[in-house]
Design a protein around this motif. Sequence first.
Motif, PDB file in Angstrom:
ATOM      1  N   THR A 146       1.116  -1.630   0.113  1.00 49.81           N
ATOM      2  CA  THR A 146       0.205  -0.210  -0.730  1.00 49.81           C
ATOM      3  C   THR A 146       0.643   1.525  -0.003  1.00 49.81           C
ATOM      4  O   THR A 146       1.757   1.317   0.267  1.00 49.81           O
ATOM      5  N   SER A 205      -9.122   0.774  -0.916  1.00 52.13           N
ATOM      6  CA  SER A 205      -9.276  -0.900  -0.725  1.00 52.13           C
ATOM      7  C   SER A 205      -9.585  -1.481   1.245  1.00 52.13           C
ATOM      8  O   SER A 205      -8.643  -1.391   1.718  1.00 52.13           O
ATOM      9  N   CYS A 206     -10.828  -2.280   0.747  1.00 49.83           N
ATOM     10  CA  CYS A 206     -10.928  -2.644   2.521  1.00 49.83           C
ATOM     11  C   CYS A 206     -11.859  -3.522   2.055  1.00 49.83           C
ATOM     12  O   CYS A 206     -12.628  -4.187   3.564  1.00 49.83           O
ATOM     13  N   ASP A 207     -11.113  -4.705   1.404  1.00 52.71           N
ATOM     14  CA  ASP A 207     -11.703  -5.609   1.486  1.00 52.71           C
ATOM     15  C   ASP A 207     -10.724  -6.356   2.917  1.00 52.71           C
ATOM     16  O   ASP A 207      -9.679  -5.622   3.204  1.00 52.71           O
ATOM     17  N   CYS A 225      -8.815  -5.799  10.022  1.00 50.68           N
ATOM     18  CA  CYS A 225      -8.763  -6.713   9.313  1.00 50.68           C
ATOM     19  C   CYS A 225      -7.807  -7.470   8.494  1.00 50.68           C
ATOM     20  O   CYS A 225      -7.224  -7.499  10.066  1.00 50.68           O
ATOM     21  N   TYR A 230      -4.650  -4.204   3.301  1.00 52.45           N
ATOM     22  CA  TYR A 230      -6.025  -3.496   3.217  1.00 52.45           C
ATOM     23  C   TYR A 230      -6.623  -2.567   4.554  1.00 52.45           C
ATOM     24  O   TYR A 230      -6.929  -1.763   4.254  1.00 52.45           O
ATOM     25  N   CYS A 278      -7.516   1.024   3.877  1.00 53.20           N
ATOM     26  CA  CYS A 278      -8.672   1.174   4.450  1.00 53.20           C
ATOM     27  C   CYS A 278      -8.567   3.158   5.679  1.00 53.20           C
ATOM     28  O   CYS A 278      -9.972   3.819   5.333  1.00 53.20           O
TER      29      CYS A 278
END
Length: 205
Positions: free
Chosen positions: A86, A115-117, A125, A130, A134
């Motif tokens: 990231t 992205s919050c996957d 998380c 991620y 997020c």
Amino acid sequence: MPPCGALLCRRLLRKRWVLGVVFGLSLVYFISSTFKQEERMVRDRNLLQVQEHEQPIMWKVKFSSGNSSQLSNQCRNSVQGKLLITDELGYICERKDLLVNGCCNVNVPSTRLYSCDSCLPNGCCSVYEYCVSCCLQPSKQHLLERFLNRAAIAFQNLFMAVEDHFELCLAKCRTSSQSVQHENTYRDPIAKYCYGEYPPELLPV
């Protein structure tokens, strides 16, 4: 021949009532000193609590969107991920799609922004990268500010060196004592990287 004063002192010390008076005075002195020390400790503790409430920690985190790294076309990134990275702009990409300037290649279809996957509604998380992506959403600024305003003194050493939104998300998403229970078990063994205000719920014992 010993002086008269010394003989008189020896005779007095042989008397039990004299020894009793000396012991009593010593006991009174000890008790009064103990009480004074306790009063001083209570006063200092109360003063410290007042100072904590009246003078919150002055965090120096900046949430400004325009920073020097963007202007110089360079990016800091989360570095350690084997598969995912990231960058500080909030993009998450596969490591192979990281450009030489440290930024994710936004022209690759798999690169995603904020992205919050793998993240739950509580802000925890299962994948660190991620969590950081997020957390970097501009809408998360108020949540992070609330956390900093309520952060305990214990977190001072952890967050005082943080200077901007990206560094705060890197630090917040790392596992810490908030992520574990009994010092050796994750509160949530799956979603253990948290940017939210609160740690994961404690697992039943």
